[in-house]
Design a protein around this motif. Structure first.
Motif, PDB file in Angstrom:
ATOM      1  N   GLU A 183       0.825  -1.203   0.000  1.00 22.35           N
ATOM      2  CA  GLU A 183       0.000   0.000   0.000  1.00 22.35           C
ATOM      3  C   GLU A 183       0.865   1.261   0.000  1.00 22.35           C
ATOM      4  O   GLU A 183       1.978   1.267   0.547  1.00 22.35           O
ATOM      5  N   ASN A 184       0.343   2.326  -0.595  1.00 27.41           N
ATOM      6  CA  ASN A 184       1.126   3.541  -0.803  1.00 27.41           C
ATOM      7  C   ASN A 184       1.704   4.104   0.491  1.00 27.41           C
ATOM      8  O   ASN A 184       2.863   4.535   0.542  1.00 27.41           O
ATOM      9  N   ASP A 185       0.908   4.111   1.542  1.00 22.02           N
ATOM     10  CA  ASP A 185       1.384   4.673   2.807  1.00 22.02           C
ATOM     11  C   ASP A 185       2.577   3.889   3.341  1.00 22.02           C
ATOM     12  O   ASP A 185       3.545   4.470   3.837  1.00 22.02           O
ATOM     13  N   PHE A 243       8.235  -4.372  -0.599  1.00 22.36           N
ATOM     14  CA  PHE A 243       7.349  -4.166  -1.743  1.00 22.36           C
ATOM     15  C   PHE A 243       7.624  -2.791  -2.347  1.00 22.36           C
ATOM     16  O   PHE A 243       7.638  -1.784  -1.642  1.00 22.36           O
ATOM     17  N   THR A 244       7.839  -2.746  -3.650  1.00 21.37           N
ATOM     18  CA  THR A 244       8.105  -1.463  -4.299  1.00 21.37           C
ATOM     19  C   THR A 244       6.816  -0.875  -4.843  1.00 21.37           C
ATOM     20  O   THR A 244       5.905  -1.596  -5.255  1.00 21.37           O
ATOM     21  N   ALA A 245       6.762   0.441  -4.856  1.00 21.11           N
ATOM     22  CA  ALA A 245       5.552   1.122  -5.317  1.00 21.11           C
ATOM     23  C   ALA A 245       5.534   1.281  -6.833  1.00 21.11           C
ATOM     24  O   ALA A 245       4.479   1.524  -7.423  1.00 21.11           O
ATOM     25  N   ALA A 246       6.685   1.136  -7.485  1.00 26.87           N
ATOM     26  CA  ALA A 246       6.792   1.448  -8.912  1.00 26.87           C
ATOM     27  C   ALA A 246       5.846   0.602  -9.763  1.00 26.87           C
ATOM     28  O   ALA A 246       5.248   1.093 -10.723  1.00 26.87           O
ATOM     29  N   ARG A 247       5.691  -0.663  -9.409  1.00 19.84           N
ATOM     30  CA  ARG A 247       4.864  -1.540 -10.245  1.00 19.84           C
ATOM     31  C   ARG A 247       3.397  -1.141 -10.205  1.00 19.84           C
ATOM     32  O   ARG A 247       2.616  -1.509 -11.090  1.00 19.84           O
TER      33      ARG A 247
END
Length: 293
Positions: A183-185, A243-247
């Motif tokens: 999740e973004n946060d 976990f990366t946010a880029a995907r």
């Protein structure tokens, strides 16, 4: 890979791939034609074994397995069933030794993620273990094309049931293997750099050791002012599934990508988590100050 090698001292590191060991892709990597960091994978570890496996295209019920991520799910479970050991995704970072877990007497160990499901990016099992065998067969009938239907949902279903059988399954709390999430946060909190702390690279050279940050047991509450409000305590985490946010197309504020400089400046939670092992890589001469970017 270096962190797992450094902390765990494994007998063998298997790189599971559908590329042939003598094929063009791995040959190019060995020869440095695909970059310094890829070459290091094949240069650094005497105990690295290329485990070439065919990525399945269909389940044994005839359903097409869509996407390499899903095919990878089927490969990892089958290989751990055949070989035994610890499986980790490439975005999972070892933060300390797990010998105490491997030698705990449990035949399989995994950990929860956000929402309570068991995360399939980190798990361990004895060769031919009951949990991984149930999962290996069950994922074929469960597969629908959903992101976690055949992976997290199946290991959770069988893993939770096996806890009642002595020694078969240990399920770790979320902080142990997957303390953050997709999740973004959570990705912001993990990767966002902060400018309220000085960079650890001030006056750094290849001949001077980088600073260490060894914490005493009671430092966090005896000297709380030494730790910024955003800094997470990683004491209860064995492995960090980052976990990366880029995907998902999300842009973490002030963050571009993971580099040695980004880690060694130690201005984010991710950097603080992996700093000790990256500092060791620098000390071992694996990369120099000129490689920081």
């Amino acid at each position: 890979m270096y962190a797992a090698w450094y902390y765990w001292k494994p007998d063998i590191i298997y790189l599971h791939t559908n590329a042939d060991e003598q094929g063009q892709a791995i040959t190019r990597a060995r020869e440095g034609q695909s970059g310094k960091w890829n070459k290091l994978i094949f240069d650094m570890f005497d105990n690295l074994r290329i485990n070439t496996v065919e990525a399945p295209t269909h389940t044994n019920t005839g359903k097409e397995i869509q996407g390499m991520e899903h095919r990878s799910d089927f490969v990892r479970v089958k290989q751990v069933h055949e070989l035994g050991g610890v499986y980790i995704d490439f975005d999972v970072h070892a933060l300390r030794d797990i010998r105490i877990l491997r030698e705990s007497g449990f035949k399989a160990i995994a950990g929860r993620q956000l929402g309570g499901q068991i995360n399939s990016g980190v798990f361990m099992s004895v060769k031919g273990g009951k949990m991984v065998e149930l999962w290996m067969h069950g994922m074929h009938t469960a597969y629908t094309g959903g992101w976690t239907t055949h992976s997290n949902e199946v290991i959770t279903k069988f893993g939770e049931r096996l806890v009642r059988e002595p020694g078969e399954m240990l399920i770790m709390e979320r902080d142990a293997f997957a303390p953050g999430s997709w999740e973004n946060d959570d990705t912001d909190k993990l990767f966002e750099p902060h400018d309220d702390v000085p960079s650890s690279l001030v006056n750094a050279t290849d001949t001077s050791p980088l600073p260490t940050y060894d914490e005493a047991f009671d430092d966090r509450w005896e000297t709380p002012g030494d730790y910024p409000d955003w800094a997470r305590d990683w004491s209860s985490t064995y492995l960090l599934h980052a976990f990366t946010a880029a995907r998902w197309g999300h842009k973490v504020p002030n963050f571009e990508k993971i580099t040695p400089r980004y880690v060694l400046e130690r201005r984010s939670n991710f950097a603080r988590a992996v700093y000790p092992v990256v500092r060791q890589m620098h000390e071992d001469g694996i990369f120099g100050i000129d490689d920081l970017s």
